[in-house]
Design a protein around this motif. Sequence first.
Motif, PDB file in Angstrom:
ATOM      1  N   ILE A 124      20.689   3.277 -11.459  1.00  0.00           N
ATOM      2  CA  ILE A 124      21.222   3.343 -10.090  1.00  0.00           C
ATOM      3  C   ILE A 124      21.046   4.753  -9.532  1.00  0.00           C
ATOM      4  CG2 ILE A 124      23.390   3.320  -8.762  1.00  0.00           C
ATOM      5  CD1 ILE A 124      24.230   0.898 -10.513  1.00  0.00           C
ATOM      6  N   TYR A 125      21.334   5.749 -10.359  1.00  0.00           N
ATOM      7  CA  TYR A 125      21.184   7.146  -9.936  1.00  0.00           C
ATOM      8  C   TYR A 125      19.724   7.439  -9.575  1.00  0.00           C
ATOM      9  CZ  TYR A 125      22.073  12.182  -9.896  1.00  0.00           C
ATOM     10  OH  TYR A 125      22.198  13.492  -9.517  1.00  0.00           O
ATOM     11  N   LYS A 126      18.798   6.963 -10.426  1.00  0.00           N
ATOM     12  CA  LYS A 126      17.369   7.194 -10.173  1.00  0.00           C
ATOM     13  C   LYS A 126      16.904   6.478  -8.907  1.00  0.00           C
ATOM     14  CE  LYS A 126      15.948   7.760 -14.998  1.00  0.00           C
ATOM     15  NZ  LYS A 126      15.176   7.179 -16.108  1.00  0.00           N
ATOM     16  N   SER A 127      17.419   5.260  -8.702  1.00  0.00           N
ATOM     17  CA  SER A 127      16.976   4.479  -7.542  1.00  0.00           C
ATOM     18  C   SER A 127      17.427   5.112  -6.226  1.00  0.00           C
ATOM     19  CB  SER A 127      17.499   3.044  -7.640  1.00  0.00           C
ATOM     20  OG  SER A 127      18.901   3.010  -7.479  1.00  0.00           O
ATOM     21  N   ASP A 144       0.815  -1.217   0.000  1.00  0.00           N
ATOM     22  CA  ASP A 144       0.000   0.000   0.000  1.00  0.00           C
ATOM     23  C   ASP A 144       0.848   1.266   0.000  1.00  0.00           C
ATOM     24  OD1 ASP A 144      -2.205  -1.600   0.048  1.00  0.00           O
ATOM     25  OD2 ASP A 144      -2.463  -1.513   2.230  1.00  0.00           O
ATOM     26  N   ASN A 145       2.107   1.161   0.488  1.00  0.00           N
ATOM     27  CA  ASN A 145       2.940   2.354   0.643  1.00  0.00           C
ATOM     28  C   ASN A 145       3.955   2.561  -0.478  1.00  0.00           C
ATOM     29  OD1 ASN A 145       1.713   3.063   3.048  1.00  0.00           O
ATOM     30  ND2 ASN A 145       3.119   1.841   4.290  1.00  0.00           N
ATOM     31  N   ILE A 146       3.996   1.635  -1.437  1.00  0.00           N
ATOM     32  CA  ILE A 146       4.957   1.796  -2.537  1.00  0.00           C
ATOM     33  C   ILE A 146       4.593   3.041  -3.341  1.00  0.00           C
ATOM     34  CG2 ILE A 146       5.732   0.832  -4.741  1.00  0.00           C
ATOM     35  CD1 ILE A 146       5.581  -1.906  -3.508  1.00  0.00           C
ATOM     36  N   LYS A 147       5.576   3.908  -3.509  1.00  0.00           N
ATOM     37  CA  LYS A 147       5.343   5.151  -4.240  1.00  0.00           C
ATOM     38  C   LYS A 147       5.232   4.864  -5.731  1.00  0.00           C
ATOM     39  CE  LYS A 147       8.061   7.794  -0.910  1.00  0.00           C
ATOM     40  NZ  LYS A 147       9.283   8.589  -0.713  1.00  0.00           N
ATOM     41  N   HIS A 148       4.631   5.832  -6.409  1.00  0.00           N
ATOM     42  CA  HIS A 148       4.556   5.698  -7.867  1.00  0.00           C
ATOM     43  C   HIS A 148       5.975   5.682  -8.418  1.00  0.00           C
ATOM     44  CE1 HIS A 148       2.810   6.006 -11.829  1.00  0.00           C
ATOM     45  NE2 HIS A 148       3.688   6.954 -12.109  1.00  0.00           N
ATOM     46  N   PRO A 149       6.360   4.636  -9.155  1.00  0.00           N
ATOM     47  CA  PRO A 149       7.751   4.510  -9.583  1.00  0.00           C
ATOM     48  C   PRO A 149       8.157   5.566 -10.595  1.00  0.00           C
ATOM     49  CG  PRO A 149       6.394   2.862 -10.655  1.00  0.00           C
ATOM     50  CD  PRO A 149       5.524   3.546  -9.645  1.00  0.00           C
ATOM     51  N   LEU A 183      22.156  -2.069  -7.594  1.00  0.00           N
ATOM     52  CA  LEU A 183      20.777  -1.581  -7.703  1.00  0.00           C
ATOM     53  C   LEU A 183      19.868  -2.255  -6.684  1.00  0.00           C
ATOM     54  CD1 LEU A 183      18.728   0.147  -9.327  1.00  0.00           C
ATOM     55  CD2 LEU A 183      18.379  -1.839 -10.792  1.00  0.00           C
ATOM     56  N   TRP A 184      20.004  -3.584  -6.523  1.00  0.00           N
ATOM     57  CA  TRP A 184      19.136  -4.293  -5.576  1.00  0.00           C
ATOM     58  C   TRP A 184      19.458  -3.908  -4.131  1.00  0.00           C
ATOM     59  CZ3 TRP A 184      15.927  -4.687  -8.858  1.00  0.00           C
ATOM     60  CH2 TRP A 184      15.934  -5.506  -9.967  1.00  0.00           C
ATOM     61  N   VAL A 185      20.736  -3.662  -3.833  1.00  0.00           N
ATOM     62  CA  VAL A 185      21.104  -3.211  -2.480  1.00  0.00           C
ATOM     63  C   VAL A 185      20.409  -1.885  -2.176  1.00  0.00           C
ATOM     64  CG1 VAL A 185      22.995  -2.413  -1.005  1.00  0.00           C
ATOM     65  CG2 VAL A 185      23.324  -4.410  -2.446  1.00  0.00           C
ATOM     66  N   ILE A 186      20.409  -0.978  -3.159  1.00  0.00           N
ATOM     67  CA  ILE A 186      19.757   0.327  -2.973  1.00  0.00           C
ATOM     68  C   ILE A 186      18.251   0.154  -2.817  1.00  0.00           C
ATOM     69  CG2 ILE A 186      19.292   2.569  -4.047  1.00  0.00           C
ATOM     70  CD1 ILE A 186      22.001   2.160  -5.563  1.00  0.00           C
ATOM     71  N   GLN A 187      17.662  -0.705  -3.657  1.00  0.00           N
ATOM     72  CA  GLN A 187      16.214  -0.917  -3.619  1.00  0.00           C
ATOM     73  C   GLN A 187      15.750  -1.475  -2.271  1.00  0.00           C
ATOM     74  OE1 GLN A 187      14.648   0.765  -5.942  1.00  0.00           O
ATOM     75  NE2 GLN A 187      13.804  -0.816  -7.267  1.00  0.00           N
ATOM     76  N   THR A 188      16.599  -2.281  -1.643  1.00  0.00           N
ATOM     77  CA  THR A 188      16.234  -2.845  -0.336  1.00  0.00           C
ATOM     78  C   THR A 188      16.508  -1.862   0.804  1.00  0.00           C
ATOM     79  OG1 THR A 188      18.421  -3.882  -0.165  1.00  0.00           O
ATOM     80  CG2 THR A 188      16.633  -5.232  -1.039  1.00  0.00           C
ATOM     81  N   ARG A 189      17.077  -0.693   0.452  1.00  0.00           N
ATOM     82  CA  ARG A 189      17.399   0.346   1.443  1.00  0.00           C
ATOM     83  C   ARG A 189      18.278  -0.215   2.572  1.00  0.00           C
ATOM     84  NH1 ARG A 189      16.704   3.344  -2.220  1.00  0.00           N
ATOM     85  NH2 ARG A 189      14.797   4.478  -2.650  1.00  0.00           N
ATOM     86  N   SER A 190      19.318  -0.958   2.150  1.00  0.00           N
ATOM     87  CA  SER A 190      20.204  -1.610   3.120  1.00  0.00           C
ATOM     88  C   SER A 190      21.495  -0.827   3.361  1.00  0.00           C
ATOM     89  CB  SER A 190      20.560  -3.018   2.627  1.00  0.00           C
ATOM     90  OG  SER A 190      19.404  -3.777   2.410  1.00  0.00           O
ATOM     91  N   LEU A 218      17.253   8.247  -5.724  1.00  0.00           N
ATOM     92  CA  LEU A 218      16.307   9.347  -5.507  1.00  0.00           C
ATOM     93  C   LEU A 218      14.935   8.848  -5.073  1.00  0.00           C
ATOM     94  CD1 LEU A 218      17.168  11.439  -8.692  1.00  0.00           C
ATOM     95  CD2 LEU A 218      17.819  11.975  -6.347  1.00  0.00           C
ATOM     96  N   SER A 219      14.516   7.718  -5.646  1.00  0.00           N
ATOM     97  CA  SER A 219      13.178   7.210  -5.356  1.00  0.00           C
ATOM     98  C   SER A 219      13.076   5.760  -5.804  1.00  0.00           C
ATOM     99  CB  SER A 219      12.137   8.063  -6.100  1.00  0.00           C
ATOM    100  OG  SER A 219      10.844   7.532  -5.945  1.00  0.00           O
ATOM    101  N   HIS A 220      11.991   5.115  -5.393  1.00  0.00           N
ATOM    102  CA  HIS A 220      11.729   3.754  -5.857  1.00  0.00           C
ATOM    103  C   HIS A 220      11.546   3.773  -7.370  1.00  0.00           C
ATOM    104  CE1 HIS A 220      10.027  -0.281  -5.985  1.00  0.00           C
ATOM    105  NE2 HIS A 220       9.053   0.208  -6.733  1.00  0.00           N
TER     106      HIS A 220
END
Length: 421
Positions: free
Chosen positions: A288-291, A95-100, A349-356, A293-295
């Motif tokens: 990677i640069y975009k990720s 429900d909280n995933i932002k508009h990509p 990219l996946w490390v960034i996406q998981t916010r780790s 900044l945001s999902h």
Amino acid sequence: MMAILFQRSTYLCSDLNNGDYINKFECMICIDSLSIFLNNVRIKIEENDNSILISEAKKLIKIGKFKDERIKTFYNSFLYMLILILKNVTIENRDNIKHPLTENVNKYLNRLNRKFSSKSFEVRYAIRLIFVMTLTVSLCKIFNISHLYWIPLNALLLLQPGYEESNKRMITRPIGTVIGCIIIFFIYPYLPGVTGIFILSFLMLSIMYSLTPGTWYQPIFSTVYALSMASLSMNNTTAIQMRLLYLFIAVFIVMLVNNLLFPNKKEYMFKLNINTLNDIQFMSWELIYKSLLSHIDNGMFHNALNYFHMIYMDSENYIKGMEDTNKAKKYRDILTVHWRMLSEAEQILWVIQTRSIDYNDMENLFRLADYFTHLEINDLFIDNDYLNDNFIFEDDNVNYFTRQYIININRLFEIYKNINI
């Protein structure tokens, strides 16, 4: 995301199975560890809270100290994708995933503009196609001769995007057509009227569409079909003569255009493919640069991955047909390095996406992504001292994959110094 995980796993497993140069013992440990964890995920995954499974995945990443670069890349890729899936599958996160973020329109238009260059494969083929079809259709309009449409029809089938494929068809199609003409010449007198012609035509049409285009035997059935139908309105012998004459006119026109107007030879296509692989590396750092900044929409990397493997397979097929083994080895090294670089960029990219990662690592990745997106990868050599002075990452995995990526950039630099491409 499950589809991306399956797709990436298929590609990576395929790479693991190629050759005897992979540490088989480490490979067995890797696959065994992932299969046990995946079975655990299958049992325990739920929509409310997957924090225990996520912690287990992160623990596996920390303890997975594989020496083989390919195995480590595969192992981390699998687990980071699973972490993303476990996070996003919960009701709260869904429900909280932002508009990509989607691709920047200006950058898309810039890439589209490059496609309209005379060096572009698509434009070169389109120009040849326009020229051939304009010439052959004009002949149909100028001369009011029966079945003259066979010329543009044959020309369309003979003219292919690749120069070599067109040349091949200019041999296989006449062979099949001549055989088809001989067959219809001998069997036509024995056909039981119009009913027999329609039965033969239906049979030939059914077989024709089940065969591979471009082979020597496929035109046999299309020729028998076309001549049997043409014989309803003209003499069979005349139809055979016209069929052969129109085919050789089409062959002459296509041969002329193919050699004089922007020929897409395999070597030229291969060089375009290598340049495209460089562009895909550039695109991966844009993502990677975009990720940071945001999902971002995972489908964006999914599309890049599909595109990369399409180019990769086409380039690999060209290399397999090369006679110069030394040159082929260098070209294969370029493909291998590009594959590893894309895999390493994907891990980041996946490390960034998981916010780790923490703020300092994100800031360094911002600067590194900006650095890569403003330089030509194949002309770049990065000194380790420069990396140590400017980009220090606290996260072990980000540190490992950025350094491996840079090692591979330097490998590319050395290969490009010794080969003209």
